[in-house]
Scaffold this motif. Structure first.
Motif, PDB file in Angstrom:
ATOM      1  N   TYR A  19       0.836  -1.193   0.000  1.00  0.00           N
ATOM      2  CA  TYR A  19       0.000   0.000   0.000  1.00  0.00           C
ATOM      3  C   TYR A  19       0.881   1.258   0.000  1.00  0.00           C
ATOM      4  N   TRP A  20       1.815   1.347   0.948  1.00  0.00           N
ATOM      5  CA  TRP A  20       2.641   2.546   1.075  1.00  0.00           C
ATOM      6  C   TRP A  20       3.619   2.683  -0.092  1.00  0.00           C
ATOM      7  N   PHE A  21       4.098   1.557  -0.605  1.00  0.00           N
ATOM      8  CA  PHE A  21       4.985   1.639  -1.761  1.00  0.00           C
ATOM      9  C   PHE A  21       4.226   2.192  -2.966  1.00  0.00           C
ATOM     10  N   SER A  22       3.008   1.730  -3.181  1.00  0.00           N
ATOM     11  CA  SER A  22       2.219   2.234  -4.309  1.00  0.00           C
ATOM     12  C   SER A  22       1.825   3.682  -4.094  1.00  0.00           C
ATOM     13  N   ARG A  23       1.534   4.075  -2.864  1.00  0.00           N
ATOM     14  CA  ARG A  23       1.216   5.485  -2.582  1.00  0.00           C
ATOM     15  C   ARG A  23       2.437   6.358  -2.874  1.00  0.00           C
ATOM     16  N   LEU A 144      10.321  14.290   3.229  1.00  0.00           N
ATOM     17  CA  LEU A 144      11.426  15.021   2.593  1.00  0.00           C
ATOM     18  C   LEU A 144      10.964  15.660   1.285  1.00  0.00           C
ATOM     19  N   GLY A 145      10.188  14.935   0.494  1.00  0.00           N
ATOM     20  CA  GLY A 145       9.705  15.436  -0.779  1.00  0.00           C
ATOM     21  C   GLY A 145       8.457  16.289  -0.670  1.00  0.00           C
ATOM     22  N   GLU A 146       7.985  16.480   0.563  1.00  0.00           N
ATOM     23  CA  GLU A 146       6.763  17.258   0.814  1.00  0.00           C
ATOM     24  C   GLU A 146       5.602  16.744  -0.027  1.00  0.00           C
ATOM     25  N   PHE A 147       5.388  15.424   0.036  1.00  0.00           N
ATOM     26  CA  PHE A 147       4.339  14.794  -0.754  1.00  0.00           C
ATOM     27  C   PHE A 147       2.952  15.000  -0.162  1.00  0.00           C
ATOM     28  N   GLY A 148       2.886  15.230   1.154  1.00  0.00           N
ATOM     29  CA  GLY A 148       1.609  15.524   1.795  1.00  0.00           C
ATOM     30  C   GLY A 148       0.519  14.525   1.466  1.00  0.00           C
ATOM     31  N   GLY A 149      -0.663  15.050   1.110  1.00  0.00           N
ATOM     32  CA  GLY A 149      -1.828  14.223   0.839  1.00  0.00           C
ATOM     33  C   GLY A 149      -1.662  13.279  -0.326  1.00  0.00           C
ATOM     34  N   ASP A 150      -0.752  13.587  -1.241  1.00  0.00           N
ATOM     35  CA  ASP A 150      -0.516  12.668  -2.342  1.00  0.00           C
ATOM     36  C   ASP A 150       0.026  11.341  -1.823  1.00  0.00           C
ATOM     37  N   TYR A 151       0.702  11.382  -0.685  1.00  0.00           N
ATOM     38  CA  TYR A 151       1.226  10.153  -0.101  1.00  0.00           C
ATOM     39  C   TYR A 151       0.259   9.561   0.929  1.00  0.00           C
ATOM     40  N   ASP A 152      -0.159  10.373   1.874  1.00  0.00           N
ATOM     41  CA  ASP A 152      -0.945   9.812   2.989  1.00  0.00           C
ATOM     42  C   ASP A 152      -2.447   9.976   2.826  1.00  0.00           C
ATOM     43  N   ARG A 153      -2.893  10.497   1.699  1.00  0.00           N
ATOM     44  CA  ARG A 153      -4.302  10.651   1.366  1.00  0.00           C
ATOM     45  C   ARG A 153      -5.060  11.542   2.335  1.00  0.00           C
TER      46      ARG A 153
END
Length: 155
Positions: A19-23, A144-153
């Motif tokens: 799940y986290w790898f695909s996110r 680090l990449g500041e992925f925010g909601g794109d990563y953790d939804r």
């Protein structure tokens, strides 16, 4: 390890890992870390662009160091049986390059690699450590990449 020998905790951890790898790969694409950004091209995540962008800013974390210490191995073609080897790095390879290479190695091994015969594959304690470490590392890299909601939804 046979399917019926995998306990529920390890199954859940493997699911979380995927799940986290695909996110993370989704977030790479959303942040335009793409192998080809031409309109109409396949949207494929480019880990190398991410590593290039953040190599200097990355500070090795305890989870990153622990992953490096575990030294996941990659599967190679053998005759007649496939085997595993250390992932080769030059002496001056940056920490982020090594951490990402190992995270991707764990993913490849879990999804594609050694389902039998490798002394570390059936070591469930090691598999739990590797999966947990990569999950932690991915969250750190997303921060680090500041992925925010794109990563953790969390939008």
């Amino acid at each position: 390890m046979r399917r019926d020998e995998i306990d529920q905790d390890l199954r859940a951890l493997a699911f979380d890992f995927f799940y986290w790898f695909s996110r993370f790969e989704f977030a790479l694409k959303e942040k335009r870390f793409l192998k080809n950004d031409a309109i109409g091209a396949r949207a494929e995540p480019d880990w190398d662009k991410f590593v290039s962008a953040y190599r200097a800013a990355y500070a090795l974390t305890p989870a990153g160091k622990a992953l490096l210490d575990e030294k996941p191995r990659r599967q190679i073609v053998g005759d007649p049986d496939h085997s595993f080897e250390d992932v080769p790095f030059s002496p001056n390879t940056a920490d982020l390059d090594r951490v990402v290479a190992y995270a991707k190695t764990v993913r490849n091994n879990l999804f594609h690699g050694g389902k039998h015969g490798h002394d570390q594959w059936d070591d469930t304690a090691r598999m739990r450590r590797l999966l947990g470490l990569v999950i932690t590392v991915l969250a750190e890299l997303a921060a680090l990449g500041e992925f925010g909601g794109d990563y953790d939804r969390t939008y």
